[in-house]
Design an enzyme around this catalytic site. Sequence first.
Site, PDB file in Angstrom:
ATOM      1  N   CYS A 389      -7.516  19.298  15.027  1.00 21.33           N
ATOM      2  CA  CYS A 389      -7.716  19.069  13.592  1.00 21.33           C
ATOM      3  C   CYS A 389      -8.680  20.112  12.991  1.00 21.33           C
ATOM      4  O   CYS A 389      -8.276  21.234  12.736  1.00 21.33           O
ATOM      5  CB  CYS A 389      -8.158  17.642  13.343  1.00 21.33           C
ATOM      6  SG  CYS A 389      -7.787  17.121  11.666  1.00 21.33           S
ATOM      7  N   HIS A 518      -4.100  14.734  15.618  1.00 14.85           N
ATOM      8  CA  HIS A 518      -5.003  14.226  16.658  1.00 14.85           C
ATOM      9  C   HIS A 518      -4.198  13.707  17.852  1.00 14.85           C
ATOM     10  O   HIS A 518      -3.922  12.506  17.925  1.00 14.85           O
ATOM     11  CB  HIS A 518      -5.864  13.086  16.105  1.00 14.85           C
ATOM     12  CG  HIS A 518      -6.878  13.538  15.106  1.00 14.85           C
ATOM     13  ND1 HIS A 518      -8.125  13.984  15.463  1.00 14.85           N
ATOM     14  CD2 HIS A 518      -6.823  13.625  13.751  1.00 14.85           C
ATOM     15  CE1 HIS A 518      -8.807  14.315  14.382  1.00 14.85           C
ATOM     16  NE2 HIS A 518      -8.034  14.114  13.328  1.00 14.85           N
ATOM     17  N   GLU A 520      -5.116  13.083  20.711  1.00 15.19           N
ATOM     18  CA  GLU A 520      -5.889  12.159  21.560  1.00 15.19           C
ATOM     19  C   GLU A 520      -5.535  10.692  21.310  1.00 15.19           C
ATOM     20  O   GLU A 520      -5.667   9.863  22.199  1.00 15.19           O
ATOM     21  CB  GLU A 520      -7.397  12.379  21.360  1.00 15.19           C
ATOM     22  CG  GLU A 520      -7.971  12.053  19.980  1.00 15.19           C
ATOM     23  CD  GLU A 520      -7.951  13.238  19.008  1.00 15.19           C
ATOM     24  OE1 GLU A 520      -7.147  14.168  19.222  1.00 15.19           O
ATOM     25  OE2 GLU A 520      -8.741  13.221  18.030  1.00 15.19           O
TER      26      GLU A 520
HETATM   27  N1  GLN Z   1     -12.425  18.226   7.593  1.00 12.47           N
HETATM   28  C1  GLN Z   1     -11.058  18.591   7.851  1.00 12.47           C
HETATM   29  C2  GLN Z   1     -10.121  18.024   6.797  1.00 12.47           C
HETATM   30  O1  GLN Z   1     -10.441  17.077   6.121  1.00 12.47           O
HETATM   31  C3  GLN Z   1     -10.630  18.174   9.231  1.00 12.47           C
HETATM   32  C4  GLN Z   1     -10.607  16.692   9.445  1.00 12.47           C
HETATM   33  C5  GLN Z   1     -10.595  16.284  10.883  1.00 12.47           C
HETATM   34  O2  GLN Z   1     -10.932  17.053  11.780  1.00 12.47           O
HETATM   35  N2  GLN Z   1     -10.214  15.050  11.161  1.00 12.47           N
HETATM   36  O3  GLN Z   1      -9.029  18.498   6.630  1.00 12.47           O
END
Ligand code: GLN
Length: 541
Positions: A389, A518, A520
Amino acid sequence: MASKTKYIFVMGGVLSGLGKGIATASIAKLLQSKGYKVTAMKIDPYLNVDAGTMNPIEHGEVFVTKDGLECDQDIGNYERFLDQELTKDNYMTTGQVYASVIQRERNLEYEGKCVDPVPYTVEEITRRIKLLARKSQADFILIEIGGTVGEYQNSIYFEAARLMHLNNPRQVLFILLSYLPIPGKIGEMKTKPTQHAVRTLNSMGIQPDFVLGRATVPMDDSRKRKISITCNLNKQDIISAPDVEYIYDIPLNFEQDGLTKQILKKFKLRAKKQDLKEWQIFINKIKNSKQILNIGIIGKYFATGKFVLADSYISVIEAIKHAGWYQNCQVNLNWIDSDKYEKSPNELKELKQFDGIIVPGGFGKRGVEGKILAIGYARKNKIPFLGLCYGMQLATIEFARNVAGFKNANSTEINSKTPYPVIDILPEQKEKIKNKDYGGSMRLGDYPCVLKAKTKVQQVYKTDEIIERHRHRYEFNNKYRQELENKGLIFSGTSPDGKLVEMIELPNHPFFVACQFHPEFKSRPIHPHPLFKEFIKSCQK
Ligand code: GLN
């Protein structure tokens, strides 16, 4: 009451943080292994509608379900133990309960009555539990009530549980997870706090059917006898729950102490099958995994210490461990605060000692430059790298700055005036932020992703289309796609319409892969996630 479903409430006594979620997940797993359809529900007694608006210090990890709910990490525990995807129906907060009741009051649905919390919130709680029974068609629902017995906040849930039992005693059971301290000076396991917890529960009209005794060591016979006599329970309904080295051991411990047998007996049911073999094989594999891998996790951590921190990344930690055991190794996780590389880039050299590096998800500005430096180090020194992410967004920024020569490239989350906004906010997200519409407003839950032919990730997943879970507001900015591609960045996964970049990778590197989603959240103990598996494999080399 929904026809055949049995309800098992899991409640806490004495103190919190004893692993009620894992205990609930373990009992669910055991009933599933006997051939029954099982699901689980978590109740959080706070007024937040979901966990999405809380910061990691407050809450630990925010888990995301496939249908886009931001919830408690226990839902992740249930998914991992049951190897099942759960939904919004598996989670309830006081915020949701009150929002529904208040909405109904506004709609005049209570026909002029005075709307008191009892019985109206209690009815709403029961409605939600039965809705899950109907939708899941489960034989058993495990319902974990957050907090401990005797707290003001969660008493409406105990009241709902009591009434469900009153209306159908043969379909409802209560399990109290309690604590048995062994005070240093006394050196003896004490049952008194547990006796008090049972009394408190009794005063709410509930007699537990089982007591699970959490302690550092197994409970002995005389302790069981004592609780049995003082708390009105049969000795075989007092189950030992000692500390374990691996949480995945817990179902086997409960089984050994006879918990499943007793639960089925109370419901007058039989085991339809005995299916713990695969789990047992998995546990043996864990215990025989000998090779040690050192993985660096580069994040932004909190002054409150390592306890909170580990909680905030629980799904990442579990996903790494699952993949490690699959490859017969134990993984040593090294938590590295990226702040320090900003202050002294010289320290980056220490990253050489790691077999691989992960940059997990995150938000905001602090620590970002350090993470970008670490990613650059992994790229240049061919250290296996997995970006999750924010990790993908920062890997893109690193590449844009240092390979494509876009000086000061950035995400607009970090610098709204960057000359090269390679990561930017989606137009519809801009609108939401303008209206202060934050709760549940990110790109959340399952989205499909198409994998490009002949890329690393296509080889890893062994398919052309995948579904993964998201939680982010920013995206790769397509304005820079062509130029970065010309410089060698591979856009290996995109949304089916090709508009959103979901995965990137680098050629001529042992493993440099990052994803906007994600992965995970979808790793399971017996079925590790392919990306983590491949990452661990390249760390082993
Ligand atoms: N801050 C980033 C976004 O909002 C990544 C978010 C995250 O890693 N869950 O896009």
